[in-house]
Write a protein that holds these residues in place. Structure first.
Motif, PDB file in Angstrom:
ATOM      1  N   GLU A 140       0.828  -1.215   0.000  1.00 27.33           N
ATOM      2  CA  GLU A 140       0.000   0.000   0.000  1.00 27.33           C
ATOM      3  C   GLU A 140       0.861   1.263   0.000  1.00 27.33           C
ATOM      4  OE1 GLU A 140      -3.548   2.286   0.060  1.00 27.33           O
ATOM      5  OE2 GLU A 140      -3.058   0.237  -0.547  1.00 27.33           O
ATOM      6  N   THR A 141       2.080   1.166   0.542  1.00 31.29           N
ATOM      7  CA  THR A 141       2.950   2.346   0.624  1.00 31.29           C
ATOM      8  C   THR A 141       3.952   2.396  -0.524  1.00 31.29           C
ATOM      9  OG1 THR A 141       4.488   1.127   2.064  1.00 31.29           O
ATOM     10  CG2 THR A 141       2.752   2.437   3.138  1.00 31.29           C
ATOM     11  N   VAL A 142       3.670   1.708  -1.631  1.00 28.14           N
ATOM     12  CA  VAL A 142       4.647   1.641  -2.718  1.00 28.14           C
ATOM     13  C   VAL A 142       4.997   3.022  -3.263  1.00 28.14           C
ATOM     14  CG1 VAL A 142       2.848   1.250  -4.473  1.00 28.14           C
ATOM     15  CG2 VAL A 142       5.215   0.539  -4.930  1.00 28.14           C
ATOM     16  N   TYR A 143       4.031   3.929  -3.358  1.00 32.52           N
ATOM     17  CA  TYR A 143       4.314   5.254  -3.901  1.00 32.52           C
ATOM     18  C   TYR A 143       5.274   6.021  -2.988  1.00 32.52           C
ATOM     19  CZ  TYR A 143       0.314   4.248  -6.923  1.00 32.52           C
ATOM     20  OH  TYR A 143      -0.545   3.666  -7.825  1.00 32.52           O
ATOM     21  N   GLU A 144       4.995   5.975  -1.693  1.00 29.40           N
ATOM     22  CA  GLU A 144       5.879   6.660  -0.743  1.00 29.40           C
ATOM     23  C   GLU A 144       7.283   6.042  -0.774  1.00 29.40           C
ATOM     24  OE1 GLU A 144       1.709   7.356   0.545  1.00 29.40           O
ATOM     25  OE2 GLU A 144       2.864   5.605  -0.119  1.00 29.40           O
ATOM     26  N   MET A 166       5.397   4.572 -12.907  1.00 26.81           N
ATOM     27  CA  MET A 166       4.366   4.848 -11.909  1.00 26.81           C
ATOM     28  C   MET A 166       3.936   6.303 -12.021  1.00 26.81           C
ATOM     29  SD  MET A 166       3.639   2.172 -10.036  1.00 26.81           S
ATOM     30  CE  MET A 166       4.254   0.696  -9.227  1.00 26.81           C
ATOM     31  N   SER A 167       2.858   6.544 -12.750  1.00 29.29           N
ATOM     32  CA  SER A 167       2.444   7.925 -13.001  1.00 29.29           C
ATOM     33  C   SER A 167       2.058   8.660 -11.734  1.00 29.29           C
ATOM     34  CB  SER A 167       1.279   7.953 -13.993  1.00 29.29           C
ATOM     35  OG  SER A 167       0.124   7.340 -13.444  1.00 29.29           O
ATOM     36  N   ASN A 168       1.604   7.912 -10.706  1.00 31.68           N
ATOM     37  CA  ASN A 168       1.150   8.576  -9.484  1.00 31.68           C
ATOM     38  C   ASN A 168       2.280   9.126  -8.629  1.00 31.68           C
ATOM     39  OD1 ASN A 168      -1.473   8.177 -10.170  1.00 31.68           O
ATOM     40  ND2 ASN A 168      -1.914   6.596  -8.654  1.00 31.68           N
ATOM     41  N   VAL A 169       3.547   8.919  -9.039  1.00 34.88           N
ATOM     42  CA  VAL A 169       4.663   9.526  -8.296  1.00 34.88           C
ATOM     43  C   VAL A 169       5.278  10.694  -9.069  1.00 34.88           C
ATOM     44  CG1 VAL A 169       5.171   7.277  -7.260  1.00 34.88           C
ATOM     45  CG2 VAL A 169       6.541   8.059  -9.211  1.00 34.88           C
ATOM     46  N   VAL A 170       4.871  10.890 -10.302  1.00 34.91           N
ATOM     47  CA  VAL A 170       5.526  11.863 -11.176  1.00 34.91           C
ATOM     48  C   VAL A 170       5.415  13.285 -10.637  1.00 34.91           C
ATOM     49  CG1 VAL A 170       5.494  12.907 -13.473  1.00 34.91           C
ATOM     50  CG2 VAL A 170       5.283  10.424 -13.228  1.00 34.91           C
ATOM     51  N   ASP A 171       4.200  13.717 -10.278  1.00 34.46           N
ATOM     52  CA  ASP A 171       4.016  15.097  -9.812  1.00 34.46           C
ATOM     53  C   ASP A 171       4.865  15.390  -8.575  1.00 34.46           C
ATOM     54  OD1 ASP A 171       2.308  15.574 -11.867  1.00 34.46           O
ATOM     55  OD2 ASP A 171       0.467  15.524 -10.667  1.00 34.46           O
ATOM     56  N   GLU A 172       4.908  14.419  -7.644  1.00 35.97           N
ATOM     57  CA  GLU A 172       5.677  14.623  -6.420  1.00 35.97           C
ATOM     58  C   GLU A 172       7.168  14.745  -6.719  1.00 35.97           C
ATOM     59  OE1 GLU A 172       6.583  15.180  -2.429  1.00 35.97           O
ATOM     60  OE2 GLU A 172       4.649  15.284  -3.479  1.00 35.97           O
ATOM     61  N   LEU A 173       7.664  13.910  -7.616  1.00 35.33           N
ATOM     62  CA  LEU A 173       9.080  13.975  -7.967  1.00 35.33           C
ATOM     63  C   LEU A 173       9.423  15.311  -8.637  1.00 35.33           C
ATOM     64  CD1 LEU A 173       9.774  10.355  -9.338  1.00 35.33           C
ATOM     65  CD2 LEU A 173      10.287  11.277  -7.071  1.00 35.33           C
ATOM     66  N   LYS A 174       8.560  15.720  -9.562  1.00 34.06           N
ATOM     67  CA  LYS A 174       8.825  16.983 -10.264  1.00 34.06           C
ATOM     68  C   LYS A 174       8.732  18.174  -9.316  1.00 34.06           C
ATOM     69  CE  LYS A 174       7.574  15.607 -14.972  1.00 34.06           C
ATOM     70  NZ  LYS A 174       6.686  15.837 -16.132  1.00 34.06           N
ATOM     71  N   SER A 175       7.804  18.092  -8.346  1.00 31.16           N
ATOM     72  CA  SER A 175       7.668  19.200  -7.393  1.00 31.16           C
ATOM     73  C   SER A 175       8.913  19.371  -6.535  1.00 31.16           C
ATOM     74  CB  SER A 175       6.445  18.970  -6.490  1.00 31.16           C
ATOM     75  OG  SER A 175       6.686  17.916  -5.574  1.00 31.16           O
ATOM     76  N   ARG A 176       9.712  18.312  -6.436  1.00 33.31           N
ATOM     77  CA  ARG A 176      10.955  18.365  -5.664  1.00 33.31           C
ATOM     78  C   ARG A 176      12.141  18.726  -6.551  1.00 33.31           C
ATOM     79  NH1 ARG A 176      10.938  15.021  -0.622  1.00 33.31           N
ATOM     80  NH2 ARG A 176       8.769  14.409  -0.204  1.00 33.31           N
ATOM     81  N   GLY A 177      11.852  19.109  -7.794  1.00 35.31           N
ATOM     82  CA  GLY A 177      12.903  19.523  -8.701  1.00 35.31           C
ATOM     83  C   GLY A 177      13.682  18.382  -9.314  1.00 35.31           C
ATOM     84  N   ILE A 178      13.112  17.181  -9.292  1.00 39.97           N
ATOM     85  CA  ILE A 178      13.796  15.998  -9.824  1.00 39.97           C
ATOM     86  C   ILE A 178      13.493  15.870 -11.318  1.00 39.97           C
ATOM     87  CG2 ILE A 178      13.842  13.468  -9.757  1.00 39.97           C
ATOM     88  CD1 ILE A 178      13.381  13.651  -6.748  1.00 39.97           C
ATOM     89  N   ASN A 179      14.524  15.704 -12.115  1.00 41.57           N
ATOM     90  CA  ASN A 179      14.393  15.524 -13.559  1.00 41.57           C
ATOM     91  C   ASN A 179      13.750  14.148 -13.802  1.00 41.57           C
ATOM     92  OD1 ASN A 179      14.621  15.749 -16.330  1.00 41.57           O
ATOM     93  ND2 ASN A 179      16.795  15.197 -16.374  1.00 41.57           N
TER      94      ASN A 179
END
Length: 420
Positions: A140-144, A166-179
């Motif tokens: 259940e915590t795979v995204y985190e 995993m599209s559900n992690v993309v926004d979070e990664l980009k918000s942290r400035g990750i390419n």
């Protein structure tokens, strides 16, 4: 019209919509999820409302298989081909000149053979991966967990690009400035997957309509009449449709493969046999036969019924049995509980009537039905069937979907779309 449920990660829905929006004669029902646990909930809710499921990736399929082991309707998951994968890598390397060993590719596992990379590059040149085993993703915590994996390597300055499925992690990664590069199947690949699913749906419907013969013989010397009456009671109580022949000392039942799977809970227990044994207080020989023809199905049923006491199925290749599991039909896999109670109160129909309607729709493989078809399945008059449909319509649980003209004579028949 085929009805396909699209179980997709929330952020992948747009990609699928753009690829399939011009496909005709298919109704797509989008079921986006934000948490892995929602995959199970959505499947259970729509299992009996769609002909099949298109899944946004192997992850979605793995969650379902882990929960259910066997799925009732056809499913196809979208996959990135090795061709698409290497084309993206080539484009990235050509544009930015990145070294592969400074890239995270979080979907490479032993299950997909690391997309062939292990055979192509040395250990020192390989990208970072999340895990060798796909089972480590099924939490259940795979995204985190994935976000933490990416962020920790970026904070150490060890990577320059994160590639994910995993599209559900993309926004979070980009918000942290990750390419971040999100990899998704091409439009052509998505359309091909839809056609594969349609083909599987058609095959399953043909198989479910295949004729099946059952032979029932009791060990007590008595006429078959009481046994036949109980079979009819079982048939009406649980919404089946049998042809019953008294071939004393045997009773022959003709039904369909789809109904046999329901009666036997996917060939694990025979609810009809358990029902008759309980009512008659006698042991029975029950044999079911399938085949390419009615004659072959009869021969297989006769052979299956000559086995030891109990219930057996003989197909073209296997003898299955004895089926001694717990009864299934007495607790049929149709929506029940609070949902049916609410629908019953809303429509004024009994829960048993609603269960029979659901069973009829499942057997027909569609949510469209006429009053004549409903009358046949419920063993009521057409007038009674019309009254039932009228109640559903007034409760906004049914609506006239189309009118069908038979041989260009008489009034066109109303075809209702049921939503229960």
């Amino acid at each position: 019209m085929r009805r396909i449920g699209v179980l997709t990660a929330f952020h992948s829905q747009t990609y699928i919509e753009e690829a399939v929006n011009e496909l005709d004669h298919i109704e797509f029902i989008y079921l986006p999820y934000e948490r892995p646990s929602q995959i199970i909930e959505l499947y259970k809710k729509y299992e009996y409302k769609v002909d099949g499921f298109l899944l946004s990736g192997i992850y979605t399929q793995s969650v379902l298989i882990q929960e259910f082991q066997q799925l009732r309707v056809p499913i196809v998951y979208l996959d990135v081909s090795e061709g698409d994968f290497y084309q993206e890598l080539f484009n990235v390397a050509r544009v930015s000149g990145l070294n592969l060993n400074r890239v995270i590719i979080d979907f490479l596992t032993i299950e997909n053979n690391y997309m062939g990379l292990k055979q192509m590059v040395s250990k020192e040149e390989r990208p970072y991966i999340y895990s060798d085993n796909f089972t480590d993703y099924l939490h259940e915590t795979v995204y985190e967990n994935l976000i933490h994996f990416h962020v920790s390597l970026w904070e150490k300055g060890e990577v320059d690009l994160s590639i994910t499925r995993m599209s559900n992690v993309v926004d979070e990664l980009k918000s942290r400035g990750i390419n971040t590069l999100f990899l998704f199947p091409s439009e052509g690949s998505i359309q091909q997957s839809v056609q594969t699913l349609i083909h599987q749906i058609q095959e399953k419907k043909l198989q479910n309509n295949q004729t099946v013969v059952g032979h029932i013989t009791g060990i007590q010397e008595r006429t078959n009449q009481i046994r036949i009456e109980l079979i009819k009671q079982f048939e009406q109580q649980y919404g089946y449709s049998f042809l019953i022949h008294n071939n004393y000392p045997e009773i022959e039942i003709i039904t369909t493969f789809g109904e046999l799977k329901q009666i036997t809970n996917d060939f694990t227990s025979c609810s009809l046999s358990l029902f008759l044994t309980e009512q008659l207080q006698e042991e029975l020989h029950v044999g079911w036969g399938t085949g390419k023809s009615l004659h072959q199905a009869r021969l297989h049923a006769e052979t299956a019924s000559r086995q030891e006491m109990g219930s057996y199925i003989l197909t073209e290749s296997d003898l299955i049995g004895p089926m001694q599991g717990k009864p299934s039909t007495l607790n049929r896999d149709v929506p029940a509980g609070t949902q049916l109670i609410n629908i019953s109160e809303q429509s004024g129909l009994t829960i048993l009537q609603l269960q029979k309607i659901q069973a009829a729709l499942i057997r027909g493989g569609t949510d469209l039905i006429s009053s004549e078809e409903l009358a046949f399945y419920l063993s009521v008059t057409i007038r009674s069937a019309n009254r039932i449909l009228k109640k559903l319509e007034e409760a906004n649980l049914a609506n006239v979907s189309l009118k069908r003209q038979e041989r260009l004579r008489g009034r066109p028949k109303k075809i209702y779309k049921i939503n229960i």
